[in-house]
Design a protein around this motif. Structure first.
Motif, PDB file in Angstrom:
ATOM      1  N   ALA A   1       0.861  -1.178   0.000  1.00 36.82           N
ATOM      2  CA  ALA A   1       0.000   0.000   0.000  1.00 36.82           C
ATOM      3  C   ALA A   1       0.902   1.235   0.000  1.00 36.82           C
ATOM      4  CB  ALA A   1      -0.875   0.000   1.247  1.00 36.82           C
ATOM      5  N   PRO A   2       0.474   2.310  -0.644  1.00 36.86           N
ATOM      6  CA  PRO A   2      -0.770   2.467  -1.404  1.00 36.86           C
ATOM      7  C   PRO A   2      -0.604   2.113  -2.885  1.00 36.86           C
ATOM      8  CG  PRO A   2       0.318   4.575  -1.219  1.00 36.86           C
ATOM      9  CD  PRO A   2       1.225   3.574  -0.553  1.00 36.86           C
ATOM     10  N   LEU A   3       0.524   1.423  -3.220  1.00 42.38           N
ATOM     11  CA  LEU A   3       0.761   1.121  -4.631  1.00 42.38           C
ATOM     12  C   LEU A   3      -0.180   0.029  -5.135  1.00 42.38           C
ATOM     13  CD1 LEU A   3       4.654   1.212  -4.493  1.00 42.38           C
ATOM     14  CD2 LEU A   3       3.146   2.937  -5.482  1.00 42.38           C
ATOM     15  N   ASP A   4      -0.952  -0.534  -4.228  1.00 46.25           N
ATOM     16  CA  ASP A   4      -1.932  -1.541  -4.652  1.00 46.25           C
ATOM     17  C   ASP A   4      -3.172  -0.891  -5.271  1.00 46.25           C
ATOM     18  OD1 ASP A   4      -2.563  -0.378  -2.260  1.00 46.25           O
ATOM     19  OD2 ASP A   4      -3.365  -2.201  -1.332  1.00 46.25           O
ATOM     20  N   LYS A   5      -3.230   0.444  -5.198  1.00 49.79           N
ATOM     21  CA  LYS A   5      -4.398   1.135  -5.751  1.00 49.79           C
ATOM     22  C   LYS A   5      -4.098   1.640  -7.165  1.00 49.79           C
ATOM     23  CE  LYS A   5      -5.938   2.709  -1.261  1.00 49.79           C
ATOM     24  NZ  LYS A   5      -6.064   3.816  -0.359  1.00 49.79           N
ATOM     25  N   PRO A   6      -4.887   1.218  -8.156  1.00 48.73           N
ATOM     26  CA  PRO A   6      -4.635   1.673  -9.526  1.00 48.73           C
ATOM     27  C   PRO A   6      -4.607   3.200  -9.642  1.00 48.73           C
ATOM     28  CG  PRO A   6      -6.210  -0.114  -9.536  1.00 48.73           C
ATOM     29  CD  PRO A   6      -5.969   0.222  -8.101  1.00 48.73           C
ATOM     30  N   LYS A   7      -5.430   3.875  -8.861  1.00 41.51           N
ATOM     31  CA  LYS A   7      -5.463   5.347  -8.973  1.00 41.51           C
ATOM     32  C   LYS A   7      -4.124   5.960  -8.567  1.00 41.51           C
ATOM     33  CE  LYS A   7      -9.926   7.306  -9.136  1.00 41.51           C
ATOM     34  NZ  LYS A   7     -11.142   7.631  -8.467  1.00 41.51           N
ATOM     35  N   VAL A   8      -3.498   5.363  -7.575  1.00 38.64           N
ATOM     36  CA  VAL A   8      -2.189   5.871  -7.149  1.00 38.64           C
ATOM     37  C   VAL A   8      -1.174   5.666  -8.276  1.00 38.64           C
ATOM     38  CG1 VAL A   8      -0.288   5.512  -5.503  1.00 38.64           C
ATOM     39  CG2 VAL A   8      -2.663   5.488  -4.712  1.00 38.64           C
ATOM     40  N   ARG A   9      -1.272   4.527  -8.930  1.00 40.31           N
ATOM     41  CA  ARG A   9      -0.323   4.231 -10.012  1.00 40.31           C
ATOM     42  C   ARG A   9      -0.564   5.168 -11.195  1.00 40.31           C
ATOM     43  NH1 ARG A   9      -1.710  -1.514  -8.376  1.00 40.31           N
ATOM     44  NH2 ARG A   9      -2.894  -1.749 -10.308  1.00 40.31           N
ATOM     45  N   GLN A  10      -1.848   5.450 -11.441  1.00 38.12           N
ATOM     46  CA  GLN A  10      -2.156   6.415 -12.513  1.00 38.12           C
ATOM     47  C   GLN A  10      -1.586   7.790 -12.165  1.00 38.12           C
ATOM     48  OE1 GLN A  10      -6.424   6.310 -12.942  1.00 38.12           O
ATOM     49  NE2 GLN A  10      -6.436   4.200 -13.651  1.00 38.12           N
ATOM     50  N   ALA A  11      -1.697   8.123 -10.884  1.00 39.85           N
ATOM     51  CA  ALA A  11      -1.179   9.424 -10.446  1.00 39.85           C
ATOM     52  C   ALA A  11       0.333   9.490 -10.663  1.00 39.85           C
ATOM     53  CB  ALA A  11      -1.509   9.649  -8.981  1.00 39.85           C
ATOM     54  N   LEU A  12       1.014   8.375 -10.382  1.00 38.88           N
ATOM     55  CA  LEU A  12       2.470   8.358 -10.531  1.00 38.88           C
ATOM     56  C   LEU A  12       2.868   8.606 -11.984  1.00 38.88           C
ATOM     57  CD1 LEU A  12       3.421   5.348  -8.211  1.00 38.88           C
ATOM     58  CD2 LEU A  12       3.838   7.765  -7.792  1.00 38.88           C
ATOM     59  N   LEU A  13       2.114   8.023 -12.909  1.00 44.50           N
ATOM     60  CA  LEU A  13       2.436   8.230 -14.328  1.00 44.50           C
ATOM     61  C   LEU A  13       2.098   9.659 -14.744  1.00 44.50           C
ATOM     62  CD1 LEU A  13       3.553   6.943 -16.869  1.00 44.50           C
ATOM     63  CD2 LEU A  13       1.274   6.101 -17.431  1.00 44.50           C
ATOM     64  N   THR A  14       0.977  10.154 -14.244  1.00 42.30           N
ATOM     65  CA  THR A  14       0.553  11.519 -14.608  1.00 42.30           C
ATOM     66  C   THR A  14       1.542  12.564 -14.059  1.00 42.30           C
ATOM     67  OG1 THR A  14      -1.702  10.713 -14.417  1.00 42.30           O
ATOM     68  CG2 THR A  14      -1.432  13.089 -14.574  1.00 42.30           C
ATOM     69  N   ALA A  15       2.182  12.231 -12.954  1.00 43.01           N
ATOM     70  CA  ALA A  15       3.094  13.210 -12.332  1.00 43.01           C
ATOM     71  C   ALA A  15       4.441  13.291 -13.036  1.00 43.01           C
ATOM     72  CB  ALA A  15       3.303  12.830 -10.864  1.00 43.01           C
ATOM     73  N   LEU A  16       4.676  12.395 -13.989  1.00 39.45           N
ATOM     74  CA  LEU A  16       5.981  12.382 -14.667  1.00 39.45           C
ATOM     75  C   LEU A  16       5.897  13.068 -16.025  1.00 39.45           C
ATOM     76  CD1 LEU A  16       7.284   8.729 -14.202  1.00 39.45           C
ATOM     77  CD2 LEU A  16       8.034  10.770 -13.000  1.00 39.45           C
ATOM     78  N   ASP A  17       6.873  13.915 -16.309  1.00 37.65           N
ATOM     79  CA  ASP A  17       6.971  14.487 -17.647  1.00 37.65           C
ATOM     80  C   ASP A  17       7.887  13.561 -18.460  1.00 37.65           C
ATOM     81  OD1 ASP A  17       7.325  15.893 -19.931  1.00 37.65           O
ATOM     82  OD2 ASP A  17       7.713  17.827 -18.954  1.00 37.65           O
ATOM     83  N   ARG A  18       7.258  12.619 -19.139  1.00 35.75           N
ATOM     84  CA  ARG A  18       8.048  11.595 -19.836  1.00 35.75           C
ATOM     85  C   ARG A  18       8.833  12.198 -21.003  1.00 35.75           C
ATOM     86  NH1 ARG A  18       4.727   8.323 -22.127  1.00 35.75           N
ATOM     87  NH2 ARG A  18       3.036   9.796 -21.813  1.00 35.75           N
ATOM     88  N   ASN A  19       8.304  13.285 -21.538  1.00 37.04           N
ATOM     89  CA  ASN A  19       9.014  13.958 -22.626  1.00 37.04           C
ATOM     90  C   ASN A  19      10.336  14.545 -22.150  1.00 37.04           C
ATOM     91  OD1 ASN A  19       8.398  14.165 -25.339  1.00 37.04           O
ATOM     92  ND2 ASN A  19       6.405  15.062 -24.815  1.00 37.04           N
ATOM     93  N   PHE A  20      10.275  15.153 -20.971  1.00 29.80           N
ATOM     94  CA  PHE A  20      11.487  15.726 -20.375  1.00 29.80           C
ATOM     95  C   PHE A  20      12.517  14.605 -20.143  1.00 29.80           C
ATOM     96  CE2 PHE A  20      14.091  16.709 -16.712  1.00 29.80           C
ATOM     97  CZ  PHE A  20      14.505  18.010 -16.958  1.00 29.80           C
ATOM     98  N   ILE A  21      12.031  13.493 -19.613  1.00 28.83           N
ATOM     99  CA  ILE A  21      12.935  12.362 -19.329  1.00 28.83           C
ATOM    100  C   ILE A  21      13.539  11.846 -20.634  1.00 28.83           C
ATOM    101  CG2 ILE A  21      13.002   9.968 -18.500  1.00 28.83           C
ATOM    102  CD1 ILE A  21      10.876  10.847 -16.388  1.00 28.83           C
ATOM    103  N   HIS A  22      12.705  11.743 -21.646  1.00 37.18           N
ATOM    104  CA  HIS A  22      13.195  11.265 -22.947  1.00 37.18           C
ATOM    105  C   HIS A  22      14.288  12.187 -23.489  1.00 37.18           C
ATOM    106  CE1 HIS A  22      13.344  10.332 -27.174  1.00 37.18           C
ATOM    107  NE2 HIS A  22      12.846  11.513 -27.481  1.00 37.18           N
TER     108      HIS A  22
END
Lengths: 326, 551
Positions: free
Chosen positions: B310-331
């Motif tokens: 917990a709380p990584l067992d919640k899909p919403k938390v995992r969605q939040a983690l992806l939404t919080a990342l600027d993948r373009n910047f990382i790329h």
């Protein structure tokens, strides 16, 4: 003198044994699984990992592994390298040759050059000449070897194309006979230079300080008062007294010479023990690491014994103090 | 494990933090590198050139092979050298099309359960003929038992018939979509000599360790441990007129800087992608003396989340983690603008299986405010100090980009109230922590797709791949029977179109559940001197017989 030597050697056995046991335990305490490092980046078929673990005896308790290791060692068997699939002894001795080729000449050159520089600098202490040598030795001591190595490659191998960038022999057109010897020497220039610079700097700094120290002693004043020439005083009285710390430094570094060239070997892809050492840490190749540690421990012990003997040869007080106690 | 999905349009948002001066300088430098590296595709293939015979090509690898047996290891040096020595039934052609190798032709029964191969006439290095018995022995006794990549296809084989020395009939117990694909050398499916290995311990057989008896274009002539391996032309190679090169020397160079300098100095002709750092891309991209070639099948950089906790067992938390990342910047800044930000769990480069309707750029566009809202909705609210929860991120510091990636990720996630503790370590330490001890919250990993979802991607999500102690499996602990079933159907369906249907659905489900965040599509690049021709083929392991040197 013989008693002195024997007592030194008698200590060497227990020291090496303790080093062996401590190294064995330390290596096994370090986290990381050698089998995982071995099997690569893909899930393995069922039973595969267990089979490999069993094959290398890694499914045994640590105490059993240690006992087996020591028993094998008593028979001259240093074990079998997981990652190289080869007996450790052959592998380590094979690579040690190349490291010694690099390090022995570097340390010999450093010993001679360092002392010569110190003898040139110390009597002119404070002069521009002395400051220049001190500054150079400071730079030599401070420049990271791997950085220096890369700069040398860029300048001499890539820009000027005078010297090879890496390796020990030319692979494309491999020479034979004397041409092969010349080829190795040609490849040796840049790595040897990189590593020698560092040791010259160390020896020069220590030797300069101890020459200065010896020159301030009363016996030097006496010698000068007797009307002996400056050069005679320097060579006959100052140098022998100044050499003890120099011998210590060189002896110490000889001990570590087998693994002392890790960075240079890495930068120049020199196929020595240092290179092997680095890769075997990444692989958690326990038997090979232990083999390298054992060889290094023996080298350090031998270097220490030789250093002690040289002390005795250089300094009559060491000889006589041992003689009194014996 | 299903959860509601919300599609949002990408909108520009400023990063929630500012890097310090030193970091800004570093990132500015990285950005410059990235800009300089744009448009680095290799020159047009030199198809019109006439190959020349002779010469020695020198290839640099970062490590020495442990074994010279491509069926029992997945180590890059082992496969690289093993596939110079041995051929398999098939090879990959351009676009990963399967083309003949030791099998000159084949038929597949309509039910996709029976594959009949007709072999070329070839000999082993000891003069004995290569027969159907060798194929049967290799696939059943070596590849299936010891080849990690052949594990799944091996389990699908029911039996192999050998009606005559040049005919092999493989019978499957169930259809296996990528079966043909699995029979290439680099999939642990090289054909090895049965008469050499039968009844022996394969790990201790001299042919595995030092004295291979191959059927490939080159033979091992010399192995100077720690320095190089020399392979010489096989004069009796079954493909007439090949290979072109007299020798291939594989030089072992553990230091990446040394490899790059040696390539620049002309002492090495080829650096394998696995050992070619992305940061060196720009040095060679605009230098006409060198050629860069994108090779091999795609791999992905992933953030695997430990869904047991917990709380990584919640899909919403995992969605939040992806939404919080600027993948373009990382790329752009971490991966030097090479490759692409990932938009789905199945790489867009596996075109037939990628679902274009699933697009993380739209579904999870960088939006810290939305990420915070998702966390609130999941009941993970900030405490008095503004921290919602803490995460330990495990990553291999040996991978050059991963430390920067972890640091960037730390900043992004901290901006939405997640405390991130970076736990970088050596590879063996990370593997044990993640796959044996499950002692992590998130881990950064690179998984190859193996060119097919059934081979490289299902292992990230399928319940059957949760195997404690086995690396590069399902480390997240995620288990979803619906996805398991779809992966089975996708693997077993006979036609690619039918398989694609299941994989499309899988991507929709994963895009909602996100047990693993697919962040980046890695591009692997070989670097070579322009003198070395036939580059693409040489680069893909099994085509060294086509490589030649321009004099």
């Amino acid at each position: 003198m013989r008693g002195y030597l024997l007592s030194r050697l008698a200590w060497a056995g227990p020291i090496v044994f303790c080093i062996l046991v401590i190294n064995f335990l330390i290596i096994h305490v370090v986290p990381g699984d050698p089998i995982q490092a071995l099997v690569g980046d893909f899930p393995t078929p069922p039973g595969y990992i267990e089979q490999i673990r069993h094959e290398f005896g890694l499914d045994q308790p640590i105490s059993t592994q240690l006992g087996l290791y020591l028993l094998n060692l008593a028979e001259g068997n240093l074990g079998f390298s997981f990652a190289n699939r080869q007996p450790v002894l052959g592998l380590v001795l094979d690579r040690a040759r190349f490291t010694l080729l690099l390090m022995l000449q570097a340390l010999t050159a450093a010993a001679i050059l360092g002392v010569v520089l110190a003898l040139a600098a110390a009597p002119r202490a404070g002069s521009l000449y002395d400051s220049g040598i001190t500054a150079l030795s400071l730079i030599g001591f401070s420049v990271p070897i791997f950085w220096l190595g890369q700069i040398l490659v860029i300048v001499f191998a890539i820009k000027l194309r005078w010297l090879p960038a890496q390796g020990m022999i030319s692979l494309r057109d491999t020479p034979t006979g004397w041409a092969a010897v010349t080829d190795v020497l040609w490849h040796l220039i840049l790595p040897a230079f990189s590593v020698t610079i560092y040791y010259v700097a160390i020896v020069a700094r220590v030797a300069r300080a101890s020459v200065l120290d010896a020159m301030s002693q009363d016996f030097v004043l006496t010698a000068k008062a007797k009307g002996l020439s400056r050069r005679y005083v320097l060579w006959r009285h100052v140098l022998p007294n100044a050499l003890i710390p120099v011998v210590t430094v060189i002896g110490y570094n000889f001990g570590y010479s087998l693994t002392g060239a890790i960075l240079v070997e890495t930068v120049f892809a020199w196929p020595g023990l240092g290179n092997l050492f680095i890769t075997s840490i990444g692989n958690r190749d326990y038997p090979l690491l232990q083999g390298i540690f054992l060889l290094t421990a023996i080298a350090v012990v031998i270097a220490n014994v030789v250093t002690d003997v040289l002390y005795a040869a250089l300094d009559p007080r060491v000889r006589s103090s041992y003689g009194r106690n014996a | 494990m299903q959860s509601s999905l919300r599609f949002t349009e990408a909108k520009s948002a400023r990063p929630p933090f500012s890097f310090g001066t030193r970091r800004s300088a570093l990132l500015a430098a990285l950005a410059c590198c990235a800009v300089a590296a744009l448009g680095t595709q290799s020159p047009a293939p030199a198809a019109e050139e006439t190959p020349q015979y002779g010469g020695t090509a020198i290839a640099a690898l970062g490590a020495e092979p442990a074994v010279l047996n491509p069926d029992i290891s997945v180590g890059v040096p082992d496969i690289f050298t093993g596939c110079i020595l041995y051929d398999a039934l098939v090879r990959f052609g351009e676009g990963f099309k399967i083309v003949p190798s030791l099998a000159k032709s084949w038929e597949i029964a309509p039910d996709s359960l029976t594959y009949t191969f007709h072999l070329e006439t070839a000999n082993w290095a000891d003069g004995k003929p290569v027969t159907s018995a060798d194929v049967k022995f290799s696939l059943l006794e070596l590849s299936s038992k010891y080849g990690a990549k052949f594990n799944s296809p091996g389990r699908a084989i029911q039996d192999i018939d050998t009606p005559d020395p040049l005919t092999v009939i493989i019978r499957l117990s169930k259809p296996f979509g990528p079966f043909l694909f699995s029979l290439a050398c680099e999939q642990n499916a090289a054909v090895l000599p049965a008469h050499v290995f039968r009844g022996t311990d394969v790990f201790k057989n001299p042919a595995t360790l030092t004295a291979p008896i191959g059927n490939g274009p080159f033979q091992l002539a010399e192995w100077v441990r720690g320095d190089h391996l020399t392979f010489t032309r096989n004069p009796n190679y079954w493909m007439k007129g090949k290979p072109y090169l007299d020798r291939i020397i594989v030089k072992i160079m553990p230091d990446s800087a040394a490899r790059i300098l040696a390539l620049q100095a002309g002492e090495v002709d080829f650096v394998d992608e696995y050992y070619f750092p992305l940061s060196a891309h720009m040095i060679f991209a605009n230098d006409p003396r060198f050629e860069l070639q994108e090779v091999s099948y795609p791999s992905n950089d992933l953030i695997i989340l430990n869904t047991r906790r917990a709380p990584l067992d919640k899909p919403k938390v995992r969605q939040a983690l992806l939404t919080a990342l600027d993948r373009n910047f990382i790329h752009k800044n971490v991966f030097h603008d090479i490759g692409a930000p990932a938009v789905s769990a199945i790489d867009t480069r596996i075109k037939w299986a990628n679902n274009p309707a699933v697009n993380y750029d739209k579904m999870y566009a960088y939006d810290p405010a939305r990420a915070a809202k998702l966390l609130d909705e999941a009941g993970v609210r900030p405490g008095a100090d503004g921290t919602r929860f803490a995460m330990r991120v495990s990553f291999d510091t040996g991978r050059p980009e991963y430390t920067s990636w972890a640091q960037a990720m730390q900043r992004y996630w901290q901006a939405v109230g997640i405390k991130v503790v970076l736990e970088g370590a050596e590879r063996p330490v990370v593997l044990k922590r993640v796959y044996t001890d499950y002692d992590f919250d998130a881990t950064l990993q690179n998984y190859t797709t193996s060119g097919d979802p059934a081979l490289g991607i299902s292992r990230i999500y399928a319940t059957e791949s949760i195997k404690q102690g086995q690396a590069f499996n399902n480390a997240s602990g995620y288990s979803n029977p619906e996805i398991d079933e779809l992966f089975s159907k996708g693997r077993d369906a006979a036609s690619q179109d039918e398989r694609a249907k299941y994989y499309f659905k899988i991507q929709e489900l994963i895009a909602s559940d996100l047990p693993t965040l697919t962040i980046h599509q890695q591009t692997e690049v070989d670097a070579a001197s322009v003198r070395l021709r036939g580059m693409w083929k040489a680069a893909n392991y099994q085509w060294w017989h086509e490589a030649w040197l321009r004099k």
